[in-house]
Design a protein around this motif. Structure first.
Motif, mmCIF file in Angstrom:
data_model
loop_
_atom_site.group_PDB
_atom_site.id
_atom_site.type_symbol
_atom_site.label_atom_id
_atom_site.label_comp_id
_atom_site.label_asym_id
_atom_site.label_seq_id
_atom_site.Cartn_x
_atom_site.Cartn_y
_atom_site.Cartn_z
ATOM 1 N N PRO A 28 -1.163 -2.801 -6.975
ATOM 2 C CA PRO A 28 -0.875 -1.539 -7.667
ATOM 3 C C PRO A 28 -2.132 -0.777 -8.095
ATOM 4 O O PRO A 28 -2.174 0.447 -7.959
ATOM 5 C CB PRO A 28 -0.040 -1.966 -8.871
ATOM 6 N N LYS A 29 -3.158 -1.454 -8.585
ATOM 7 C CA LYS A 29 -4.366 -0.758 -9.049
ATOM 8 C C LYS A 29 -5.087 -0.072 -7.900
ATOM 9 O O LYS A 29 -5.558 1.063 -8.039
ATOM 10 C CB LYS A 29 -5.302 -1.728 -9.772
ATOM 11 N N LYS A 30 -5.189 -0.742 -6.751
ATOM 12 C CA LYS A 30 -5.854 -0.147 -5.589
ATOM 13 C C LYS A 30 -5.083 1.073 -5.097
ATOM 14 O O LYS A 30 -5.678 2.099 -4.759
ATOM 15 C CB LYS A 30 -5.982 -1.171 -4.462
ATOM 16 N N VAL A 31 -3.767 0.967 -5.040
ATOM 17 C CA VAL A 31 -2.950 2.083 -4.551
ATOM 18 C C VAL A 31 -3.035 3.262 -5.519
ATOM 19 O O VAL A 31 -3.216 4.408 -5.091
ATOM 20 C CB VAL A 31 -1.493 1.639 -4.303
ATOM 21 N N VAL A 32 -2.940 3.013 -6.808
ATOM 22 C CA VAL A 32 -3.059 4.087 -7.797
ATOM 23 C C VAL A 32 -4.430 4.755 -7.680
ATOM 24 O O VAL A 32 -4.534 5.982 -7.689
ATOM 25 C CB VAL A 32 -2.808 3.573 -9.230
ATOM 26 N N SER A 33 -5.483 3.972 -7.533
ATOM 27 C CA SER A 33 -6.826 4.523 -7.411
ATOM 28 C C SER A 33 -6.952 5.424 -6.183
ATOM 29 O O SER A 33 -7.530 6.512 -6.259
ATOM 30 C CB SER A 33 -7.848 3.377 -7.326
ATOM 31 N N ARG A 34 -6.381 5.006 -5.073
ATOM 32 C CA ARG A 34 -6.452 5.825 -3.852
ATOM 33 C C ARG A 34 -5.624 7.100 -3.988
ATOM 34 O O ARG A 34 -6.032 8.164 -3.502
ATOM 35 C CB ARG A 34 -6.003 4.988 -2.661
ATOM 36 N N ILE A 35 -4.496 7.009 -4.655
ATOM 37 C CA ILE A 35 -3.688 8.213 -4.873
ATOM 38 C C ILE A 35 -4.413 9.159 -5.825
ATOM 39 O O ILE A 35 -4.383 10.375 -5.640
ATOM 40 C CB ILE A 35 -2.267 7.851 -5.351
ATOM 41 N N ASP A 135 -3.398 3.007 3.390
ATOM 42 C CA ASP A 135 -3.837 2.141 2.297
ATOM 43 C C ASP A 135 -3.454 2.701 0.927
ATOM 44 O O ASP A 135 -3.976 2.282 -0.097
ATOM 45 C CB ASP A 135 -5.342 1.881 2.377
ATOM 46 N N ALA A 136 -2.511 3.644 0.917
ATOM 47 C CA ALA A 136 -2.047 4.231 -0.354
ATOM 48 C C ALA A 136 -0.526 4.189 -0.440
ATOM 49 O O ALA A 136 0.109 5.103 -0.932
ATOM 50 C CB ALA A 136 -2.572 5.655 -0.510
ATOM 51 N N HIS A 137 0.043 3.110 0.107
ATOM 52 C CA HIS A 137 1.464 2.836 -0.119
ATOM 53 C C HIS A 137 1.631 1.347 -0.348
ATOM 54 O O HIS A 137 0.795 0.547 0.070
ATOM 55 C CB HIS A 137 2.363 3.373 1.001
ATOM 56 N N THR A 138 2.685 1.002 -1.048
ATOM 57 C CA THR A 138 2.858 -0.375 -1.486
ATOM 58 C C THR A 138 4.335 -0.731 -1.599
ATOM 59 O O THR A 138 5.200 0.147 -1.624
ATOM 60 C CB THR A 138 2.144 -0.616 -2.829
ATOM 61 N N THR A 139 4.585 -2.007 -1.685
ATOM 62 C CA THR A 139 5.938 -2.524 -1.882
ATOM 63 C C THR A 139 5.824 -3.963 -2.367
ATOM 64 O O THR A 139 4.715 -4.495 -2.502
ATOM 65 C CB THR A 139 6.775 -2.418 -0.590
#
Length: 189
Positions: A28-35, A135-139
């Motif tokens: 979550p932190k990596k995805v939030v940072s990229r967004i 690299d800006a999506h997650t599940t």
């Protein structure tokens, strides 16, 4: 399938980045940072930003419904409330994109295998050019019919799906957040 959308603008579409979703997602932190990085570039160029929020699973204004920590919508950005996995069904997203002269969508967010994949696939079928930010999506992990997949496996599979997507006269890209650029929006007199 609809014909190719000829809109001249690009929009950033951020799907389901809500606290109740992110509690179960990987990285979550990596995805939030990229967004956050995508938002800075989009805002600096005047690119329209669309926040898509799920209201089927979460009561409006509840903690689970709110955007996850580190992400904030600005007043001039669009908010789309949806009741289905598809961000276009029962919402004003399509009409708003047309009104904004948008022909290309840069899509990121959560959940890779459900709402993000459905929104990006539907946009493609409706004629939009689509860039999925790989690299800006997650599940989170899922188990179905006795088969279990990790969140990372689902993300990789979603990226593989979009890497091979093809419709006539449309562009489909799978890019890392650092590679995504937004052209400055100009206002015609």
């Amino acid at each position: 399938m609809d014909e190719h959308r000829d809109g001249s603008k690009t929009a950033l579409v951020i799907v389901n980045m809500q606290q109740g979703v992110m509690d179960y997602c990987v990285h979550p932190k990596k995805v939030v940072s990229r967004i956050q990085e995508l938002l800075v570039r989009a805002r600096d160029t005047g690119t329209p930003v669309y926040w898509v929020q799920d209201e089927r699973e979460f009561e409006r204004h509840s903690l689970a419904w709110k955007l996850t920590a580190g992400l904030e919508q600005q007043e001039d950005e669009h908010r789309i409330f949806k009741s289905y996995r598809d961000a276009f069904t029962g919402t004003g997203l399509h009409a708003s994109l047309i009104a904004q002269d948008v022909g290309r969508l840069v899509i990121c967010g959560a959940q890779s295998d459900y709402c993000l994949r459905t929104a990006a696939g539907r946009a493609a079928a409706m004629g939009y050019d689509v860039t999925v930010v790989r690299d800006a999506h997650t599940t989170g992990a899922e188990t179905f019919e006795g088969q279990s997949l990790t969140g990372d496996q689902i993300i990789a599979h979603t990226n593989a799906y979009f890497a091979g997507l093809d419709y006539p006269n449309q562009d489909f890209l799978l890019m890392r957040a650092a590679e995504v650029t937004f052209a400055p929006v100009t206002v015609n007199d």
